[in-house]
Design an enzyme around this catalytic site. Sequence first.
Site, PDB file in Angstrom:
ATOM      1  N   ASN A   1       0.723  -1.223   0.058  1.00 34.87           N
ATOM      2  CA  ASN A   1      -0.002   0.012  -0.071  1.00 34.87           C
ATOM      3  C   ASN A   1       0.933   1.317  -0.023  1.00 34.87           C
ATOM      4  O   ASN A   1       0.396   2.195  -0.680  1.00 34.87           O
ATOM      5  CB  ASN A   1      -0.967   0.114   1.249  1.00 34.87           C
TER       6      ASN A   1
ATOM      7  N   PHE B   1      -1.455   3.802 -11.229  1.00 39.67           N
ATOM      8  CA  PHE B   1      -1.093   4.789  -9.932  1.00 39.67           C
ATOM      9  C   PHE B   1      -0.191   5.768 -10.550  1.00 39.67           C
ATOM     10  O   PHE B   1       0.441   6.384  -9.734  1.00 39.67           O
ATOM     11  CB  PHE B   1      -0.694   4.035  -8.706  1.00 39.67           C
ATOM     12  N   LEU B   2      -0.268   6.122 -11.752  1.00 40.14           N
ATOM     13  CA  LEU B   2       0.593   7.276 -12.245  1.00 40.14           C
ATOM     14  C   LEU B   2      -0.617   8.374 -12.754  1.00 40.14           C
ATOM     15  O   LEU B   2      -0.372   8.991 -13.457  1.00 40.14           O
ATOM     16  CB  LEU B   2       1.309   6.760 -13.260  1.00 40.14           C
TER      17      LEU B   2
ATOM     18  N   GLY C   1      -6.873   9.066  -0.896  1.00 37.20           N
ATOM     19  CA  GLY C   1      -7.845   8.820   0.431  1.00 37.20           C
ATOM     20  C   GLY C   1      -8.272   7.648   0.668  1.00 37.20           C
ATOM     21  O   GLY C   1      -7.756   6.755   0.348  1.00 37.20           O
TER      22      GLY C   1
ATOM     23  N   CYS D   1      -7.168   2.953   3.207  1.00 42.88           N
ATOM     24  CA  CYS D   1      -5.894   2.234   3.301  1.00 42.88           C
ATOM     25  C   CYS D   1      -4.727   3.345   3.231  1.00 42.88           C
ATOM     26  O   CYS D   1      -3.861   3.145   4.242  1.00 42.88           O
ATOM     27  CB  CYS D   1      -6.025   1.226   2.258  1.00 42.88           C
TER      28      CYS D   1
END
Length: 442
Positions: A209, A250-251, A258, A261
């Site tokens: 994470n 995740f780019l 938010g 996690c």
Amino acid sequence: MKKIAVMGTGYVGLVSGTCFAETGNQVVCCDIDETKITNLINGKIPIYEPGLEEVVKRNVKEERLTFTTDIPQAIRDAEIIYIGVGTPMAESGEADLTFVKNVAQTIGENLNGYKVIVNKSTVPVGTGRLVHGIVSSRSNGRAPFDVVSNPEFLREGSALYDTMNMERAVVGATSDHAADMIIELHKPFTETIVKTNLETAEMIKYASNVFLATKISYINDIANICERVGADVTKVAEGMGYDKRIGAQFLQAGIGYGGSCFPKDSKALVHIAEQVGYDFKLAKAVIETNDKQKLKVVSKLKSIFPSLKGKRIAVLGLAFKPNTDDMRDAPSLEIIPELVKHEADVEAFDPIANRAAKQFFGESITYSTDLYKTIENADACVILTDWKEIVEMDLDKVRRQLKMPILIDGRNCFDLKEAEKAGLIYHSIGRPVVEHSAKVIQ
């Protein structure tokens, strides 16, 4: 078929228990909250997750899934006990294990035969050993048991799919026998299973994470540089993403992460490092970047309007991401109070999260489930969540509805040429500003 008791009917517990039932196991989901259990028995689901209600009802009808507040009996009847209770963040940044400890005590007090006790909640390294010690102490050696760490990797909004089609399962156990039982349980979900010890399994969850959070903060820092040099961060991310060593996920630059996690786990891992004398500077920088990024849309508004007092601002999206009503660490929790502090008149649209949002904002803003009415006559529009309804909205209609043609997009939902063609003054994240000849009334 295994008899499984799941402690906790929140996001992790309810989704996991339902999916175990879907693969043919006998599952009872337990909670101390009588209202929640009564609602579940009556078919009312306490969380919003696409498809979950249908699967719950099917498994209840086929008598594989039940709900109860009689936790001692559920423990005694089970072969496998999953702990899926909340581990909220304490003020120190560490995970609060109060609920986990309470469940472990109850398990120990009702141990009546060999059980496999599984931590599904995200917990600090060492929690498996802690649970083992509590159960051992409370059971006084009445029966043998093992403890397993089996962290979840669910994405809210696609949790059912993620469970039924796991990329991998991680199983850390105090014995090979217990590990093999949990591995067998997961074979319908994935063939990729990492078998290890308790501590490694617990660390895998945090390490995963925080790495993803790092990618988000990294691309947001790159976006901030892009704005200063005239580059387009979406093209930068595209060019980076083709590199298999980096990957495209995740780019996506925006206003930060938010949810339940990334914020909690990043701070928890910093705390874990501090406990063993390590200064995790990289994770601290990730957190700092994310905290600052949330207010980018406010600074963009203030660059247009010297004063926000009396300005009507349409806010699109309240939840931290689409397809959920989860408000935990949502950027809106930072942005809207800042707008209110500057005396802006805020009307917010969200198709699902309005009820949850009222617990945070009260009557300080106006709530709406009508997208275009929210925008109508607003001085500016701000996008905080990329709901499908928002991504697919008609920019020409948006332009006509707005009092001034100002759109601040915190999620880079639209192509720059599309915004220009619609006649908008369009500010996004890490991309050039789309100007327009319309004069902004100060």
